[in-house]
Design an enzyme around this catalytic site. Structure first.
Site, mmCIF file in Angstrom:
data_model
loop_
_atom_site.group_PDB
_atom_site.id
_atom_site.type_symbol
_atom_site.label_atom_id
_atom_site.label_comp_id
_atom_site.label_asym_id
_atom_site.label_seq_id
_atom_site.Cartn_x
_atom_site.Cartn_y
_atom_site.Cartn_z
ATOM 1 N N CYS A 81 43.986 -7.655 -9.682
ATOM 2 C CA CYS A 81 44.001 -6.892 -8.429
ATOM 3 C C CYS A 81 43.030 -7.513 -7.411
ATOM 4 O O CYS A 81 43.304 -8.581 -6.895
ATOM 5 C CB CYS A 81 43.735 -5.415 -8.702
ATOM 6 N N HIS A 179 46.351 -3.699 -13.119
ATOM 7 C CA HIS A 179 45.108 -3.570 -13.888
ATOM 8 C C HIS A 179 45.392 -3.487 -15.383
ATOM 9 O O HIS A 179 45.428 -2.379 -15.923
ATOM 10 C CB HIS A 179 44.379 -2.285 -13.482
ATOM 11 N N GLU A 181 43.392 -3.940 -17.561
ATOM 12 C CA GLU A 181 42.176 -3.380 -18.177
ATOM 13 C C GLU A 181 42.191 -1.861 -18.118
ATOM 14 O O GLU A 181 41.389 -1.201 -18.765
ATOM 15 C CB GLU A 181 40.924 -3.958 -17.495
HETATM 16 N N1 GLN Z 1 42.817 -3.026 -2.217
HETATM 17 C C1 GLN Z 1 41.720 -3.645 -2.894
HETATM 18 C C2 GLN Z 1 41.183 -4.841 -2.147
HETATM 19 O O1 GLN Z 1 41.735 -5.275 -1.198
HETATM 20 C C3 GLN Z 1 42.103 -4.058 -4.308
HETATM 21 C C4 GLN Z 1 42.357 -2.831 -5.121
HETATM 22 C C5 GLN Z 1 42.060 -2.951 -6.567
HETATM 23 O O2 GLN Z 1 41.450 -3.906 -7.063
HETATM 24 N N2 GLN Z 1 42.454 -1.945 -7.267
HETATM 25 O O3 GLN Z 1 40.186 -5.371 -2.529
#
Ligand code: GLN
Length: 199
Positions: A81, A179, A181
């Protein structure tokens, strides 16, 4: 091969969740906040979190250049992410001054799924993994465009974003929009540990 030491970027994000899964798989996993700690690692994980905060903290703690050097030298690295955003060479939808660590030849769109679908879950067909992989997306990015050397590992299977790229690999670098994790299961972390062994 001796047990690998896997560092988890620990300045912000869901660090503990990664440490728990990696440790349960028999890896030595440590939180990394400084370059001296990074030097002890064979591989690295950048968790989910808030990419703008994470990169700023990485700058403050003098981790950006050491990370770039290690990644350029082939250190296996897995971003989830926000971690995918930090590994991307190019971002869309970032803040005007948002830099990345880079290494992965992709353009990533930040918060790509829009407000209506801030968070959602899907069952993915994931290259190299038998059976569906349950994926939890939280204000996730997607990969807008991937370079020739980038292998697509998974795409969204259902809903309005069907077909969007959400997992990639390029040599020793791997990234997922979701994710693993948090979603339960350890198959994606196992895949990363296999990739460390191959490297
Ligand atoms: N939207 C977040 C960002 O731009 C990422 C979101 C996440 O890691 N769950 O950093």
């Amino acid at each position: 091969m001796p047990v690998a030491t896997i560092g988890v970027f620990a300045l912000q994000g869901d660090v503990r969740e990664h440490l728990r899964v990696l440790t349960s798989l028999g890896a030595r996993a440590i939180g990394v906040r400084r370059a001296s700690e990074l030097a002890a690692c064979d591989a690295f994980v950048i968790p989910g979190g808030e990419s703008t905060t994470m990169i700023k903290l990485a700058r403050t703690f003098d981790l950006v250049d050491p990370l770039r050097e290690r990644i350029a030298a082939g250190m296996p690295t897995f971003g989830t992410c926000a971690g995918m955003i930090l590994l991307a060479d190019r971002i869309e939808g970032g803040t005007s001054d948002q830099e990345t660590i880079g290494g992965l030849d992709v353009t990533v769109r930040r918060n790509a799924f829009g407000r209506q679908v801030d968070s959602f879950e899907d069952d993915l067909d994931f290259h190299g993994i038998e059976g569906p992989v349950h994926a939890v997306f939280i204000r996730a990015p997607w990969v807008e465009e991937a370079g020739d050397g980038v292998e697509v590992l998974a795409r969204v299977e259902h809903g309005p974003a069907v077909g969007r790229i959400v997992a990639v690999r390029q040599g020793p670098l791997m990234a997922t929009s979701f994710h693993p994790e948090v979603g339960g299961g350890d198959r994606i972390h196992r895949l990363f540990i296999d990739l460390i062994r191959q490297s």
